[in-house]
Design a protein around this motif. Structure first.
Motif, PDB file in Angstrom:
ATOM      1  N   HIS A  31       0.887  -1.212  -0.009  1.00 41.22           N
ATOM      2  CA  HIS A  31      -0.146   0.128   0.000  1.00 41.22           C
ATOM      3  C   HIS A  31       1.041   1.174  -0.148  1.00 41.22           C
ATOM      4  CE1 HIS A  31      -3.867   1.864   0.456  1.00 41.22           C
ATOM      5  NE2 HIS A  31      -4.033   1.988   1.466  1.00 41.22           N
ATOM      6  N   ALA A  32       0.965   2.059  -1.037  1.00 34.99           N
ATOM      7  CA  ALA A  32       2.037   2.931  -1.419  1.00 34.99           C
ATOM      8  C   ALA A  32       1.348   3.873  -2.397  1.00 34.99           C
ATOM      9  CB  ALA A  32       3.338   2.361  -1.690  1.00 34.99           C
ATOM     10  N   PRO A  33       1.784   5.356  -2.082  1.00 31.48           N
ATOM     11  CA  PRO A  33       1.271   6.171  -2.884  1.00 31.48           C
ATOM     12  C   PRO A  33       2.232   6.178  -4.305  1.00 31.48           C
ATOM     13  CG  PRO A  33       3.025   7.211  -1.460  1.00 31.48           C
ATOM     14  CD  PRO A  33       2.776   5.618  -1.060  1.00 31.48           C
ATOM     15  N   GLN A  34       1.599   7.004  -5.394  1.00 35.52           N
ATOM     16  CA  GLN A  34       2.215   7.156  -6.723  1.00 35.52           C
ATOM     17  C   GLN A  34       3.711   7.603  -6.189  1.00 35.52           C
ATOM     18  OE1 GLN A  34       0.826   9.830  -9.404  1.00 35.52           O
ATOM     19  NE2 GLN A  34       1.145   8.326 -11.274  1.00 35.52           N
ATOM     20  N   GLY A  35       4.778   6.868  -6.758  1.00 36.93           N
ATOM     21  CA  GLY A  35       6.166   7.418  -6.535  1.00 36.93           C
ATOM     22  C   GLY A  35       7.048   6.671  -5.728  1.00 36.93           C
ATOM     23  N   ASP A  36       6.365   5.809  -4.754  1.00 37.03           N
ATOM     24  CA  ASP A  36       7.022   4.850  -4.069  1.00 37.03           C
ATOM     25  C   ASP A  36       7.758   3.646  -4.610  1.00 37.03           C
ATOM     26  OD1 ASP A  36       7.243   6.370  -1.836  1.00 37.03           O
ATOM     27  OD2 ASP A  36       5.833   4.987  -0.612  1.00 37.03           O
ATOM     28  N   THR A  37       7.250   3.478  -6.163  1.00 40.67           N
ATOM     29  CA  THR A  37       7.512   2.456  -6.976  1.00 40.67           C
ATOM     30  C   THR A  37       9.200   2.759  -7.384  1.00 40.67           C
ATOM     31  OG1 THR A  37       6.956   3.675  -8.885  1.00 40.67           O
ATOM     32  CG2 THR A  37       5.500   2.092  -7.889  1.00 40.67           C
ATOM     33  N   TYR A  38       9.860   3.709  -6.901  1.00 35.51           N
ATOM     34  CA  TYR A  38      11.323   3.836  -7.114  1.00 35.51           C
ATOM     35  C   TYR A  38      12.162   2.840  -6.703  1.00 35.51           C
ATOM     36  CZ  TYR A  38      12.244   4.533  -2.191  1.00 35.51           C
ATOM     37  OH  TYR A  38      12.112   4.391  -0.987  1.00 35.51           O
ATOM     38  N   ALA A  39      11.562   2.132  -5.767  1.00 32.75           N
ATOM     39  CA  ALA A  39      12.222   1.032  -5.124  1.00 32.75           C
ATOM     40  C   ALA A  39      12.490  -0.042  -6.154  1.00 32.75           C
ATOM     41  CB  ALA A  39      11.451   0.219  -3.737  1.00 32.75           C
ATOM     42  N   ASP A  40      11.772  -0.236  -7.252  1.00 31.10           N
ATOM     43  CA  ASP A  40      12.079  -1.303  -8.227  1.00 31.10           C
ATOM     44  C   ASP A  40      13.403  -0.742  -8.798  1.00 31.10           C
ATOM     45  OD1 ASP A  40       9.517  -2.391  -7.742  1.00 31.10           O
ATOM     46  OD2 ASP A  40       8.805  -2.018  -9.931  1.00 31.10           O
ATOM     47  N   LEU A  41      13.555   0.390  -8.975  1.00 33.90           N
ATOM     48  CA  LEU A  41      15.151   0.364  -9.578  1.00 33.90           C
ATOM     49  C   LEU A  41      16.339   0.037  -8.940  1.00 33.90           C
ATOM     50  CD1 LEU A  41      14.089   4.163 -10.837  1.00 33.90           C
ATOM     51  CD2 LEU A  41      14.307   2.017 -12.132  1.00 33.90           C
ATOM     52  N   LEU A  42      16.069   0.063  -7.666  1.00 34.20           N
ATOM     53  CA  LEU A  42      17.290  -0.641  -6.821  1.00 34.20           C
ATOM     54  C   LEU A  42      17.681  -1.970  -7.361  1.00 34.20           C
ATOM     55  CD1 LEU A  42      16.100   0.491  -3.260  1.00 34.20           C
ATOM     56  CD2 LEU A  42      17.709   1.485  -4.612  1.00 34.20           C
ATOM     57  N   PHE A  43      16.701  -2.815  -7.861  1.00 34.36           N
ATOM     58  CA  PHE A  43      16.962  -4.136  -8.031  1.00 34.36           C
ATOM     59  C   PHE A  43      17.362  -4.094  -9.618  1.00 34.36           C
ATOM     60  CE2 PHE A  43      14.197  -3.984  -4.289  1.00 34.36           C
ATOM     61  CZ  PHE A  43      14.876  -4.785  -3.629  1.00 34.36           C
ATOM     62  N   THR A  44      16.610  -3.620 -10.327  1.00 33.96           N
ATOM     63  CA  THR A  44      16.619  -3.713 -11.854  1.00 33.96           C
ATOM     64  C   THR A  44      17.874  -3.212 -12.483  1.00 33.96           C
ATOM     65  OG1 THR A  44      15.025  -2.093 -12.199  1.00 33.96           O
ATOM     66  CG2 THR A  44      14.186  -4.133 -12.276  1.00 33.96           C
ATOM     67  N   MET A  45      18.257  -1.871 -11.869  1.00 29.21           N
ATOM     68  CA  MET A  45      19.553  -1.142 -12.330  1.00 29.21           C
ATOM     69  C   MET A  45      20.520  -1.526 -11.499  1.00 29.21           C
ATOM     70  SD  MET A  45      19.656   3.165 -12.261  1.00 29.21           S
ATOM     71  CE  MET A  45      20.117   3.221 -10.695  1.00 29.21           C
ATOM     72  N   ILE A  46      20.633  -1.502 -10.196  1.00 29.03           N
ATOM     73  CA  ILE A  46      21.787  -1.541  -9.459  1.00 29.03           C
ATOM     74  C   ILE A  46      22.186  -3.077  -9.323  1.00 29.03           C
ATOM     75  CG2 ILE A  46      22.751  -1.429  -7.103  1.00 29.03           C
ATOM     76  CD1 ILE A  46      21.128   1.122  -6.646  1.00 29.03           C
ATOM     77  N   GLU A  47      21.482  -3.906  -9.052  1.00 28.51           N
ATOM     78  CA  GLU A  47      21.664  -5.313  -8.955  1.00 28.51           C
ATOM     79  C   GLU A  47      21.418  -6.011 -10.474  1.00 28.51           C
ATOM     80  OE1 GLU A  47      20.711  -9.051  -5.902  1.00 28.51           O
ATOM     81  OE2 GLU A  47      19.068  -7.753  -6.399  1.00 28.51           O
ATOM     82  N   ARG A  48      21.014  -5.322 -11.315  1.00 30.60           N
ATOM     83  CA  ARG A  48      20.934  -6.017 -12.717  1.00 30.60           C
ATOM     84  C   ARG A  48      20.306  -7.131 -13.051  1.00 30.60           C
ATOM     85  NH1 ARG A  48      27.099  -4.690 -14.832  1.00 30.60           N
ATOM     86  NH2 ARG A  48      27.716  -5.750 -13.109  1.00 30.60           N
ATOM     87  N   ARG A  49      19.334  -7.213 -12.339  1.00 38.86           N
ATOM     88  CA  ARG A  49      18.453  -8.224 -12.170  1.00 38.86           C
ATOM     89  C   ARG A  49      17.649  -8.498 -13.582  1.00 38.86           C
ATOM     90  NH1 ARG A  49      17.320 -10.723  -7.204  1.00 38.86           N
ATOM     91  NH2 ARG A  49      15.712 -12.091  -7.899  1.00 38.86           N
ATOM     92  N   ASP A  50      17.147  -9.730 -13.842  1.00 33.68           N
ATOM     93  CA  ASP A  50      16.658  -9.886 -15.128  1.00 33.68           C
ATOM     94  C   ASP A  50      14.997  -9.854 -15.205  1.00 33.68           C
ATOM     95  OD1 ASP A  50      16.435 -12.241 -14.173  1.00 33.68           O
ATOM     96  OD2 ASP A  50      17.100 -13.455 -15.693  1.00 33.68           O
TER      97      ASP A  50
END
Length: 503
Positions: A31-50
């Protein structure tokens, strides 16, 4: 505001994301407001997950606050179940959504979904990311793990590795091999790579290996109490700790301690000529409590550095870190403010920093080499190659990672110290082509230095210079002394000459 600058830990729901992303067959409804989806980038960009994290956000907006945000959450839950068909679901609120008090756990419970739904109560304004990961995994284990008959052969569970963890993937591989050499198989690794069905099988192992206390200790304590499974206390980072870990496993299982050290090169490297030049280098350590404790032991006992300061950012580890600092005769720094860390580094003026991504930036600004030993880290610390921190290969990797920045610093220092030399000055050509410069370079041999007396402290310091340039360093220092009318060379004169030729 803090997220707009540097931060060592995110809010606790980021810790929950690390657990959810590490697992399979589990879905997180946040349950989160618009904008808190920034956390996705931690995994897809920094950890380079597929693939993206298994998270569904309600993404309510400001206009929704005057209506029924609770209904938005229920709709998101049902849609997530219908689309992903997970084996289990965790539900919770982000730091912003916590303020509207919609109670995601209570709402999910009334929906009657045909899978386990595990509510998370993560106090966003009192605790942080590592607590969030530890508490989330504990709640999953408490909800799904049950007593089971022990496996036919001796097995263990590897507990604590998560997504976005510092070298967790490779540490799992290294420990699995280390345990296999002793005849111990891995029953379940969790949360990394585990499904909810795997969590239900945890009780079959003879014991648990706690890899990372920050993210797995609560679950291990619960399993020790409720499932009768002891867990290891030694984190096998470094040669000494790896040997201690093997001895601890042998004691728990009553089997012979065995360790294959044929791949271990670190001890020999640490005693080699090049490395002994680095003995007594002053280092400052900062990171999570577990990695700092391991690094301090390696630095002092295995490589010969002098630990001049240490600290951690996760307050859950403040007490053991303070005890460790007393053992090393330094003052512990417990803070999550990178400016305080920078000020301490400036005051101590170490020759090397062992820290996080933050300290790497601080080191660049201060001109101090830094090796990363702990999360938070950036993309370069998720290498494609095999690069563990734990076990035998981890010891080799750590030695390379720590020593190479110092050796590069030595190389740069030598190039500047001898920049007036015929081979090294700025206008000199490539040495293998011969000198092409027409610039006259002073010849140190023209100055009489036979009357110079070297004092004992300067002689001892000179011996730390590698033998292949020691003669050049001696001649340059003597020239420097003669030009200033000095008849004796002490350690201060040696340092002044070094600074002069490094201009």
């Amino acid at each position: 505001m803090k997220l707009s600058v540097w931060t060592y830990e995110g809010p606790p729901h980021v810790g929950a994301l690390r657990v959810a992303t590490a697992m399979k067959g589990l879905h997180y409804v946040l349950h989160a407001p618009q904008g808190d989806t920034y956390a996705d980038l931690l995994f897809t960009m920094i950890e380079r997950r597929d693939h993206r994290p298994p998270v569904t956000y309600t993404t309510f907006q400001a206009r929704d606050l005057g209506s029924d945000t609770a209904n938005l959450f229920k709709t998101a839950c049902q849609a997530a179940y219908d689309r992903f068909q997970p084996q289990a679901m965790i539900v919770g609120a982000s730091c912003t959504a916590e303020l509207i008090q919609d109670d995601p756990g209570g709402m999910a419970e009334t929906m009657g979904l045909p899978i386990p739904v595990i509510p998370l109560d993560l106090p966003s304004y009192q605790r942080k990311e590592n607590f969030g990961a530890d508490e989330t995994f504990f709640q999953i284990v408490r909800a799904l793990a049950r007593p089971r008959p022990r496996t036919d052969r001796i097995t263990c569970n590897l507990i604590g590795p998560t997504a976005l963890g510092f070298r967790h993937r490779d540490d799992i591989t290294e420990l699995t091999g280390l345990l296999a050499d002793m005849g111990v198989s891995v029953n379940v690794t969790a949360p990394y790579g585990a499904t909810p069905e795997d969590i239900a099988q945890l009780g079959g192992a003879n014991f648990n290996v706690l890899m990372y206390p920050e993210t797995g200790e609560s679950a291990c304590r619960w399993m020790e109490r409720e499932l009768g499974q002891p867990y290891t206390r030694t984190v096998p980072i470094g040669v000494g700790a790896t040997r201690d870990f093997v001895a601890e496993v042998a004691k728990l299982t009553r089997i012979k301690a065995q360790i294959d050290e044929s791949r271990l090169r670190q001890p020999w490297y640490a005693r080699s000529v090049d490395s002994t030049y680095l003995t007594s280098k002053r280092v400052f350590l900062f990171g999570d409590g577990t990695h700092v404790a391991a690094a301090a032991r390696i630095a002092r006992d295995e490589i010969g550095f002098e630990v001049v300061g240490l600290g951690c950012y996760n307050r859950e580890m403040a007490r053991p870190t303070r005890a460790l600092a007393r053992e090393y005769g330094v003052e512990a720094l417990i803070t999550d403010d990178y400016l305080e860390v920078e000020a301490r580094i400036e005051a101590l003026a170490p020759e090397m920093i062992l820290g996080t991504q933050m300290e790497r930036h601080i080191g660049k600004r201060l001109g101090i080499p830094c090796a990363v030993i702990s999360a938070p880290v950036h993309v370069q610390d998720f290498p494609a190659r095999y690069s563990p921190q734990m076990g035998i290969e981890g010891a080799n990797v750590i030695f390379d990672t720590w020593v190479h920045p110092l050796m590069m610093g030595l190389e740069e220092h030598l190039l500047t110290m001898f920049r007036e030399d015929v081979e090294f000055h700025d206008a000199a050509g490539a040495s293998h082509h011969g000198s092409t410069s027409q610039i006259e370079v002073p010849d140190p041999g023209e100055v009489r230095t036979d009357a110079i007396v070297w004092l004992d402290d300067a002689e001892r310091e000179l011996k730390k210079v590698p033998f292949f340039v020691r003669g050049k360093a001696r001649r340059n220092t003597e020239t420097f002394a003669v030009e200033r009318g000095l008849h004796e060379i002490g350690i201060e004169t040696l340092y002044e000459a070094k600074a002069h030729y490094a201009r």
